[in-house]
Design a protein around this motif. Sequence first.
Motif, PDB file in Angstrom:
ATOM      1  N   TYR A   1       0.821  -1.201   0.000  1.00  0.00           N
ATOM      2  CA  TYR A   1       0.000   0.000   0.000  1.00  0.00           C
ATOM      3  C   TYR A   1       0.860   1.257   0.000  1.00  0.00           C
ATOM      4  O   TYR A   1       1.922   1.295   0.615  1.00  0.00           O
ATOM      5  CB  TYR A   1      -0.915   0.015   1.231  1.00  0.00           C
TER       6      TYR A   1
ATOM      7  N   ARG B   1       0.448   5.624   0.442  1.00  0.00           N
ATOM      8  CA  ARG B   1      -0.417   6.713   0.901  1.00  0.00           C
ATOM      9  C   ARG B   1      -1.642   6.171   1.649  1.00  0.00           C
ATOM     10  O   ARG B   1      -2.781   6.499   1.335  1.00  0.00           O
ATOM     11  CB  ARG B   1      -0.857   7.587  -0.265  1.00  0.00           C
ATOM     12  N   THR B   2      -1.384   5.346   2.625  1.00  0.00           N
ATOM     13  CA  THR B   2      -2.482   4.718   3.356  1.00  0.00           C
ATOM     14  C   THR B   2      -3.272   5.723   4.171  1.00  0.00           C
ATOM     15  O   THR B   2      -4.412   5.454   4.533  1.00  0.00           O
ATOM     16  CB  THR B   2      -1.963   3.623   4.296  1.00  0.00           C
ATOM     17  N   HIS B   3      -2.686   6.845   4.475  1.00  0.00           N
ATOM     18  CA  HIS B   3      -3.365   7.851   5.289  1.00  0.00           C
ATOM     19  C   HIS B   3      -4.283   8.742   4.453  1.00  0.00           C
ATOM     20  O   HIS B   3      -4.988   9.577   4.996  1.00  0.00           O
ATOM     21  CB  HIS B   3      -2.336   8.713   6.026  1.00  0.00           C
ATOM     22  N   ARG B   4      -4.268   8.592   3.139  1.00  0.00           N
ATOM     23  CA  ARG B   4      -5.104   9.410   2.252  1.00  0.00           C
ATOM     24  C   ARG B   4      -6.241   8.586   1.666  1.00  0.00           C
ATOM     25  O   ARG B   4      -6.134   7.378   1.489  1.00  0.00           O
ATOM     26  CB  ARG B   4      -4.272   9.966   1.092  1.00  0.00           C
ATOM     27  N   TRP B   5      -7.317   9.284   1.321  1.00  0.00           N
ATOM     28  CA  TRP B   5      -8.444   8.653   0.658  1.00  0.00           C
ATOM     29  C   TRP B   5      -7.996   8.160  -0.716  1.00  0.00           C
ATOM     30  O   TRP B   5      -7.296   8.854  -1.422  1.00  0.00           O
ATOM     31  CB  TRP B   5      -9.586   9.661   0.532  1.00  0.00           C
ATOM     32  N   ARG B   6      -8.388   6.981  -1.077  1.00  0.00           N
ATOM     33  CA  ARG B   6      -8.075   6.353  -2.358  1.00  0.00           C
ATOM     34  C   ARG B   6      -6.572   6.182  -2.565  1.00  0.00           C
ATOM     35  O   ARG B   6      -6.034   6.449  -3.633  1.00  0.00           O
ATOM     36  CB  ARG B   6      -8.696   7.128  -3.515  1.00  0.00           C
TER      37      ARG B   6
END
Length: 173
Positions: free
Chosen positions: A61, A63-68
């Motif tokens: 994964y 940018r797991t902290h961002r939407w999509r």
Amino acid sequence: MSALLFLPSAVVMQLALSRTSSSFFIRTDLLPLKVGVALFAYSALERDGVSVPIVPVGLNYFRTHRWRGKCLVEYGDPVYIMENSLKEYQKGGQSKRLVCNELLDRIKDSMRSVIVSMPDYDSLQVVHTARQLYRTDRNMDQKEKQDLLRRFAVGYKVLMSIEGDDEAQTPPA
């Protein structure tokens, strides 16, 4: 007829909710493998004569902290049962346990080829930062970035093992 058994690897950033708080913990290495995978594969070979390919699948994964956020799915080389080990499996007891553990070790090695595993979260962050700071003359796609991250992780582990050896050889002050 051939059967295909997919063995999803532990996600590089596997989230486990804490029971005492709403925070989460990030797992940076593989979970222990269970013997059921080996038993399924040997059962198919014994019953149907089919050497089932066990395909490692890596979910990485970004940018797991961002939407999509993005997810890169990688498929490793399939692992097959060596047909001469079927006789040992059929003996049962200790020999069955040994061939199953040998197969699990081969599966674990192939799973490590499709994920980036680190000893702890801080080490993973150091490797991610090094990859982000690395500059090239061209834009890289996600697969190339993941391969670069994997190579940085190997280099980091080698560097830490050398540093650990140096500290062990230095007499205490």
